[in-house]
Scaffold this motif. Structure first.
Motif, PDB file in Angstrom:
ATOM      1  N   GLN A  64       9.908  -2.013   1.056  1.00 11.44           N
ATOM      2  CA  GLN A  64       9.766  -0.628   1.499  1.00 11.44           C
ATOM      3  C   GLN A  64       8.302  -0.213   1.639  1.00 11.44           C
ATOM      4  O   GLN A  64       7.989   0.760   2.311  1.00 11.44           O
ATOM      5  N   GLY A  65       7.415  -0.968   0.984  1.00  8.78           N
ATOM      6  CA  GLY A  65       5.992  -0.659   1.056  1.00  8.78           C
ATOM      7  C   GLY A  65       5.320  -1.211   2.295  1.00  8.78           C
ATOM      8  O   GLY A  65       4.139  -0.919   2.556  1.00  8.78           O
ATOM      9  N   SER A  66       6.052  -2.007   3.079  1.00  8.64           N
ATOM     10  CA  SER A  66       5.518  -2.578   4.328  1.00  8.64           C
ATOM     11  C   SER A  66       6.620  -2.589   5.372  1.00  8.64           C
ATOM     12  O   SER A  66       6.983  -3.631   5.921  1.00  8.64           O
ATOM     13  N   VAL A  67       7.145  -1.425   5.664  1.00 13.76           N
ATOM     14  CA  VAL A  67       8.316  -1.304   6.534  1.00 13.76           C
ATOM     15  C   VAL A  67       8.069  -1.878   7.924  1.00 13.76           C
ATOM     16  O   VAL A  67       8.952  -2.504   8.514  1.00 13.76           O
ATOM     17  N   PHE A  68       6.868  -1.679   8.460  1.00 12.15           N
ATOM     18  CA  PHE A  68       6.576  -2.095   9.838  1.00 12.15           C
ATOM     19  C   PHE A  68       5.792  -3.413   9.903  1.00 12.15           C
ATOM     20  O   PHE A  68       5.177  -3.729  10.913  1.00 12.15           O
ATOM     21  N   GLY A  69       5.807  -4.151   8.794  1.00 17.41           N
ATOM     22  CA  GLY A  69       5.139  -5.447   8.783  1.00 17.41           C
ATOM     23  C   GLY A  69       3.729  -5.412   8.231  1.00 17.41           C
ATOM     24  O   GLY A  69       3.068  -6.447   8.132  1.00 17.41           O
ATOM     25  N   PHE A  70       3.243  -4.235   7.877  1.00 14.72           N
ATOM     26  CA  PHE A  70       1.926  -4.071   7.254  1.00 14.72           C
ATOM     27  C   PHE A  70       2.050  -2.950   6.234  1.00 14.72           C
ATOM     28  O   PHE A  70       2.976  -2.138   6.300  1.00 14.72           O
ATOM     29  N   PRO A  71       1.153  -2.890   5.260  1.00 16.94           N
ATOM     30  CA  PRO A  71       1.275  -1.883   4.202  1.00 16.94           C
ATOM     31  C   PRO A  71       1.352  -0.455   4.750  1.00 16.94           C
ATOM     32  O   PRO A  71       0.587  -0.078   5.640  1.00 16.94           O
ATOM     33  N   ASN A  72       2.291   0.313   4.224  1.00 18.83           N
ATOM     34  CA  ASN A  72       2.468   1.702   4.664  1.00 18.83           C
ATOM     35  C   ASN A  72       1.189   2.541   4.607  1.00 18.83           C
ATOM     36  O   ASN A  72       0.999   3.412   5.469  1.00 18.83           O
ATOM     37  N   PRO A  73       0.314   2.339   3.609  1.00 24.78           N
ATOM     38  CA  PRO A  73      -0.904   3.163   3.564  1.00 24.78           C
ATOM     39  C   PRO A  73      -1.763   3.073   4.817  1.00 24.78           C
ATOM     40  O   PRO A  73      -2.524   3.996   5.113  1.00 24.78           O
ATOM     41  N   VAL A  74      -1.651   1.965   5.554  1.00 22.29           N
ATOM     42  CA  VAL A  74      -2.417   1.831   6.789  1.00 22.29           C
ATOM     43  C   VAL A  74      -1.995   2.904   7.787  1.00 22.29           C
ATOM     44  O   VAL A  74      -2.822   3.427   8.551  1.00 22.29           O
ATOM     45  N   ILE A  75      -0.708   3.243   7.772  1.00 16.89           N
ATOM     46  CA  ILE A  75      -0.218   4.320   8.639  1.00 16.89           C
ATOM     47  C   ILE A  75      -0.906   5.621   8.268  1.00 16.89           C
ATOM     48  O   ILE A  75      -1.329   6.393   9.134  1.00 16.89           O
ATOM     49  N   GLY A  76      -1.044   5.862   6.965  1.00 17.86           N
ATOM     50  CA  GLY A  76      -1.702   7.068   6.509  1.00 17.86           C
ATOM     51  C   GLY A  76      -3.169   7.108   6.874  1.00 17.86           C
ATOM     52  O   GLY A  76      -3.706   8.161   7.252  1.00 17.86           O
ATOM     53  N   GLY A 113      10.061  12.728   8.186  1.00 17.47           N
ATOM     54  CA  GLY A 113      11.256  11.895   8.045  1.00 17.47           C
ATOM     55  C   GLY A 113      10.974  10.629   7.259  1.00 17.47           C
ATOM     56  O   GLY A 113      11.776  10.210   6.410  1.00 17.47           O
ATOM     57  N   PHE A 114       9.813  10.019   7.520  1.00 13.90           N
ATOM     58  CA  PHE A 114       9.432   8.797   6.814  1.00 13.90           C
ATOM     59  C   PHE A 114       9.242   9.076   5.331  1.00 13.90           C
ATOM     60  O   PHE A 114       9.672   8.295   4.472  1.00 13.90           O
ATOM     61  N   VAL A 115       8.614  10.211   5.016  1.00 16.90           N
ATOM     62  CA  VAL A 115       8.399  10.595   3.621  1.00 16.90           C
ATOM     63  C   VAL A 115       9.725  10.847   2.916  1.00 16.90           C
ATOM     64  O   VAL A 115       9.916  10.432   1.766  1.00 16.90           O
ATOM     65  N   LEU A 116      10.646  11.516   3.584  1.00  7.23           N
ATOM     66  CA  LEU A 116      11.963  11.746   2.975  1.00  7.23           C
ATOM     67  C   LEU A 116      12.652  10.426   2.668  1.00  7.23           C
ATOM     68  O   LEU A 116      13.272  10.269   1.606  1.00  7.23           O
ATOM     69  N   TRP A 117      12.544   9.466   3.584  1.00 10.99           N
ATOM     70  CA  TRP A 117      13.149   8.159   3.360  1.00 10.99           C
ATOM     71  C   TRP A 117      12.465   7.451   2.187  1.00 10.99           C
ATOM     72  O   TRP A 117      13.143   6.862   1.330  1.00 10.99           O
ATOM     73  N   LEU A 118      11.139   7.527   2.139  1.00 13.25           N
ATOM     74  CA  LEU A 118      10.401   6.888   1.047  1.00 13.25           C
ATOM     75  C   LEU A 118      10.732   7.534  -0.303  1.00 13.25           C
ATOM     76  O   LEU A 118      10.827   6.844  -1.317  1.00 13.25           O
ATOM     77  N   ILE A 119      10.915   8.857  -0.304  1.00 12.80           N
ATOM     78  CA  ILE A 119      11.319   9.538  -1.536  1.00 12.80           C
ATOM     79  C   ILE A 119      12.656   9.013  -2.020  1.00 12.80           C
ATOM     80  O   ILE A 119      12.832   8.700  -3.200  1.00 12.80           O
ATOM     81  N   SER A 120      13.611   8.878  -1.090  1.00 14.15           N
ATOM     82  CA  SER A 120      14.934   8.379  -1.471  1.00 14.15           C
ATOM     83  C   SER A 120      14.858   6.945  -1.977  1.00 14.15           C
ATOM     84  O   SER A 120      15.520   6.579  -2.952  1.00 14.15           O
ATOM     85  N   GLN A 121      14.048   6.118  -1.329  1.00 17.03           N
ATOM     86  CA  GLN A 121      13.901   4.729  -1.760  1.00 17.03           C
ATOM     87  C   GLN A 121      13.236   4.647  -3.117  1.00 17.03           C
ATOM     88  O   GLN A 121      13.629   3.849  -3.977  1.00 17.03           O
ATOM     89  N   SER A 122      12.223   5.475  -3.326  1.00 19.90           N
ATOM     90  CA  SER A 122      11.488   5.456  -4.588  1.00 19.90           C
ATOM     91  C   SER A 122      12.380   5.878  -5.753  1.00 19.90           C
ATOM     92  O   SER A 122      12.387   5.235  -6.807  1.00 19.90           O
ATOM     93  N   ILE A 123      13.148   6.939  -5.544  1.00 20.93           N
ATOM     94  CA  ILE A 123      13.967   7.475  -6.631  1.00 20.93           C
ATOM     95  C   ILE A 123      15.242   6.672  -6.845  1.00 20.93           C
ATOM     96  O   ILE A 123      15.589   6.326  -7.983  1.00 20.93           O
ATOM     97  N   TYR A 124      15.945   6.333  -5.761  1.00 27.32           N
ATOM     98  CA  TYR A 124      17.285   5.755  -5.894  1.00 27.32           C
ATOM     99  C   TYR A 124      17.338   4.230  -5.802  1.00 27.32           C
ATOM    100  O   TYR A 124      18.336   3.632  -6.194  1.00 27.32           O
TER     101      TYR A 124
END
Length: 200
Positions: A64-76, A113-124
């Motif tokens: 979940q930390g590299s959904v698009f093939g690279f670390p999510n923080p790069v998107i940020g 939307g991406f943040v909501l998905w990440l919240i759900s993945q992080s918590i659940y």
């Protein structure tokens, strides 16, 4: 009555975009550095790892930390530049076309939307609360609200006058909307992860 040409220089929104963009970019930068550190020394402990529950490592190393093939923080790192630039441009007197606002809103909608998905993945799924991730959540949610309400109140999104006036009113209640959103996330985390029980 608001129309497409009113609110062409929303100073308060501009200031918020700059603040949110700066905070979001710093969170993304910090997570990126943590990722580099872990790649250099897989046995190291990230500076944002405080407990089994509050940590960054598990989130960074999961798929979940590299959904698009690279670390999510790069998107940020790339994405948070946009609010900063837009905010600065507004303060400098720039006026953007309708299509530009729609494109900007589309980007913020994706981020929300991406943040909501990440919240759900992080918590659940992961069962962790990543500190820098939560900073990102904290600025993404109200920024999405602010941009969406601005589009509605200014007539950039076709809506009846009462709805535009309602959007104008809600802009003044943005801090409360943000707090309510944070409270919902906190309640979900508490119910699933028993955060308070792990602290006391």
């Amino acid at each position: 009555m608001p129309n497409a040409r009113t609110h062409t220089r929303p100073a308060a929104l501009a200031v918020w975009l700059i603040i949110a963009g700066t905070v979001g970019w710093w969170a993304a930068f910090s997570l990126t550095m943590e990722r580099f550190h872990l790649l250099q020394d897989p046995d190291s402990i990230a500076s944002c790892d405080f407990s089994v529950l509050v940590q960054c490592t598990k989130n960074l190393e999961a798929w979940q930390g590299s959904v698009f093939g690279f670390p999510n923080p790069v998107i940020g790192l790339a994405g948070w530049v946009a609010p900063i630039v837009v905010g600065m441009a507004i303060l400098a007197g720039a006026r953007f076309a309708r299509w530009f606002w729609w494109l900007f809103a589309a980007g913020m909608t994706f981020a929300f939307g991406f943040v909501l998905w990440l919240i759900s993945q992080s918590i659940y799924v992961l069962g962790t609360l990543c500190p820098w991730c939560m900073v990102t959540w904290a600025v993404t949610i109200p920024t999405f609200y602010a941009v969406l309400l601005h589009l509605v109140r200014s007539g950039l999104v076709p809506a009846p006058a009462p709805i535009r006036r309602g959007a104008e009113t809600l802009m003044g209640w943005m801090p409360l909307l943000a707090v309510i959103s944070y409270a919902i996330v906190a309640v979900l985390a508490q119910l699933q992860l028993d955060v308070l029980g792990s602290l006391f």
